[in-house]
Motif scaffolding. Structure first.
Motif, PDB file in Angstrom:
ATOM      1  N   CYS A  99      -2.792   4.876   2.226  1.00 23.86           N
ATOM      2  CA  CYS A  99      -1.734   4.474   1.675  1.00 23.86           C
ATOM      3  C   CYS A  99      -1.156   4.189   0.834  1.00 23.86           C
ATOM      4  O   CYS A  99      -2.005   2.837   0.105  1.00 23.86           O
ATOM      5  N   ASP A 103       0.129   0.545   3.924  1.00 23.65           N
ATOM      6  CA  ASP A 103       0.880   0.205   5.580  1.00 23.65           C
ATOM      7  C   ASP A 103       0.295  -0.797   6.796  1.00 23.65           C
ATOM      8  O   ASP A 103      -1.213  -0.685   6.840  1.00 23.65           O
ATOM      9  N   CYS A 110       5.563   4.663   6.291  1.00 30.06           N
ATOM     10  CA  CYS A 110       5.897   5.111   5.114  1.00 30.06           C
ATOM     11  C   CYS A 110       5.764   6.552   5.638  1.00 30.06           C
ATOM     12  O   CYS A 110       5.023   6.589   6.756  1.00 30.06           O
ATOM     13  N   CYS A 113       2.197   8.261   6.873  1.00 33.50           N
ATOM     14  CA  CYS A 113       1.233   6.930   7.890  1.00 33.50           C
ATOM     15  C   CYS A 113       2.067   7.576   8.936  1.00 33.50           C
ATOM     16  O   CYS A 113       0.326   7.613  10.376  1.00 33.50           O
TER      17      CYS A 113
HETATM   18 ZN   LIG Z   1       1.718   4.600   4.808  1.00 31.91          ZN
END
Ligand SMILES: [Zn+2]
Length: 495
Positions: A99, A103, A110, A113
């Motif tokens: 990521c 995250d 996001c 993810c």
């Molecule tokens: Zn992410």
């Protein structure tokens, strides 16, 4: 020690969902700070002279979970303090592998993810960041753009992925999202264009930002810290009010309060422990170097707004040591002992670090630099020799004595010359240098005495470093003589 590599393993580890899910960066900074406060040691190692002023205010800002700004002139360790904040982060932080915005495995923000966790569940791969990797720093300049700071729509990414341009899958992230779950430091905040400040404020406030007209929601978790020159920061219109309002604490930094504190900082930062040569830096040399900065900070010819950085004495000390090293190598001396003349030779480390006012510019940087050194010498000389009778030494010159003390001359060669000056060598006890000390130390100490007398205009010295009698000043008779001096001729009286 092996760390969990999947979301499932992570859940069963000390990095549990219960612990991490709602723990923001500012909570983490706070928790680790509380642990440090319970211990006895320093909060920020290597930060000198701020124990009773700056450090307690920063501690309070962190305990309050504030974004904060350090206001201070250059060379007041602002960047250093901000970087030291990483010592309050956990040594390892898990995030969803791959990521771009690191995250939180339990609450990804996001879309990539969120979709990944939905499809792969407990087998979602986990990676780790060290505390240093979670610090992002940016020097603000007027040309910083929203794209640099927050991000940009990447049309190639959009075309390849088949997503619509307004989708967050097509965003190329800027520095701030990449600092997610870490510390983001912006130096010289007032240099950031107004539009960018608005972008910054929006993301602090709502986690919302518009990129090229498309609204994107990024509820980032970032500890924002800033630095600025105080005058720039308080100048009207330099910082948009809502942004200022969101900065919880303003902490003012300062220069060292005492010469001793300055010496400690300079000794810690300067590169003086060099391989090969045994070195002895006399205390009075350290003091003169430090006082150059102190004198400069008070000098009207130097711009107050810009300040005189602590980097000045640090660079001067390094140059002084180099000049002394050079001399020792040339003369095959065993001990490197810097002299006052080495400080004059360190002019290249001084002139570039002074912002001159008009009057200073008229005089020229070199001449301003020499004046600073001279008054630093005079003050240091007074610390050791106030009330000491120097008349015998001064008289030796008044009677026509001359001596050249080149900064490149070897110690043995110079010491014989210095010994011919009556009364000079027995004054050196005041600065802890005597006949039992090395030749190099004795020469340095004797030169300090002569430079001190010259700084007080009691003896003269020319460009070739030849010390001579002081200028005969016609006004001299009108001044009271020093208590320890006897007038050469009685004052003529008129009836
Ligand atoms: Zn992410």
């Amino acid at each position: 020690m092996s760390f969990p590599r999947t979301l499932g393993e992570l859940r069963r580890s000390p990095f549990s969902e219960e612990l991490l899910r709602t723990r923001h960066v500012k909570d983490e900074l706070r928790d680790n700070l509380v642990i440090k406060l319970r211990q006895d040691g320093p909060i920020f190692a290597g930060i000198v002279g701020y124990d009773d002023t700056v450090v307690p205010q920063i501690v309070n800002a962190i305990l309050s979970r504030h974004n904060f700004i350090l206001l201070g002139l250059r060379g007041q360790a602002k960047s250093r303090i901000l970087r030291a904040l990483t010592t309050l982060l956990d040594p390892q932080m898990p995030y969803i592998a791959g990521c771009e915005i690191h995250d939180n495995p339990y609450v990804p923000i996001c879309r990539r993810c969120r979709e990944l966790v939905a499809s792969d569940g407990d087998s979602t791969p986990i990676d780790y960041l060290t505390s240093e990797q979670r610090y992002v720093e940016k020097l603000a300049t007027p040309d910083v753009t929203i794209a640099d700071l927050i991000g940009d729509i990447d049309p190639i990414k959009a075309a390849k992925s088949g997503h619509h341009l307004s989708s967050e899958m097509t965003v190329h992230y800027g520095l701030l999202p990449r600092a997610n779950r870490g510390i983001f430091a912006i130096n010289e905040l007032p240099d950031l264009a107004g539009k960018i400040q608005v972008g910054l404020f929006n993301i602090m406030q709502e986690g919302d930002v518009q990129i090229k007209g498309y609204p994107i929601r990024l509820p980032l978790d970032v500890a924002l810290v800033f630095s600025a020159n105080p005058e720039d920061y308080t100048a009207r219109g330099k910082i948009i009010t809502p942004l200022k309002d969101r900065i919880g604490s303003e902490v003012r930094t300062h220069y060292p309060a005492s010469v001793e504190e300055g010496i400690t900082i300079t000794a810690q930062e300067a590169w003086t422990e060099r391989n090969g040569h045994k070195m002895l830096i006399p205390k009075y040399v350290q003091e003169v170097i430090e006082r150059i900065a102190f004198v400069a900070r008070e000098d009207k010819k130097i711009d107050k707004r810009s300040g005189v950085s602590q980097r000045l004495p640090i660079s001067v000390l390094e140059n002084v040591v180099s000049n002394a090293e050079r001399r020792a190598i040339r003369h095959d001396e065993k001990l490197v002992v810097p002299r006052i003349s080495d400080i004059y030779a360190a002019m290249p480390a001084i002139t570039g670090k002074l912002e001159l006012e008009y009057e200073g510019e008229m005089k020229g940087a070199d001449s301003v630099g020499r004046e600073l050194i001279r008054s630093a010498i005079a003050k240091t000389f007074d610390e050791y020799f106030t009330g000491v009778n120097m008349q015998q030494v001064v008289q030796w010159f008044d009677l026509g004595g001359e001596i050249q003390l080149s900064d490149s001359a070897g110690a043995v060669e110079v010491l014989d010359l210095l010994r011919t000056i009556q009364g000079l060598m027995d004054k050196l006890g005041k600065i802890n240098a005597g006949s039992k000390d090395g030749v190099e130390s004795q020469v340095s100490a004797a030169e300090f005495v002569l430079e001190g007398l010259h700084a007080h205009k009691r003896i003269g010295r020319n460009e070739e470093r030849v010390f001579t009698a002081g200028e005969k000043q016609p006004k001299r008779q009108d001044k009271p003589f020093d208590r320890d001096e006897t007038p050469l001729r009685p004052r003529r009286t008129f009836n």
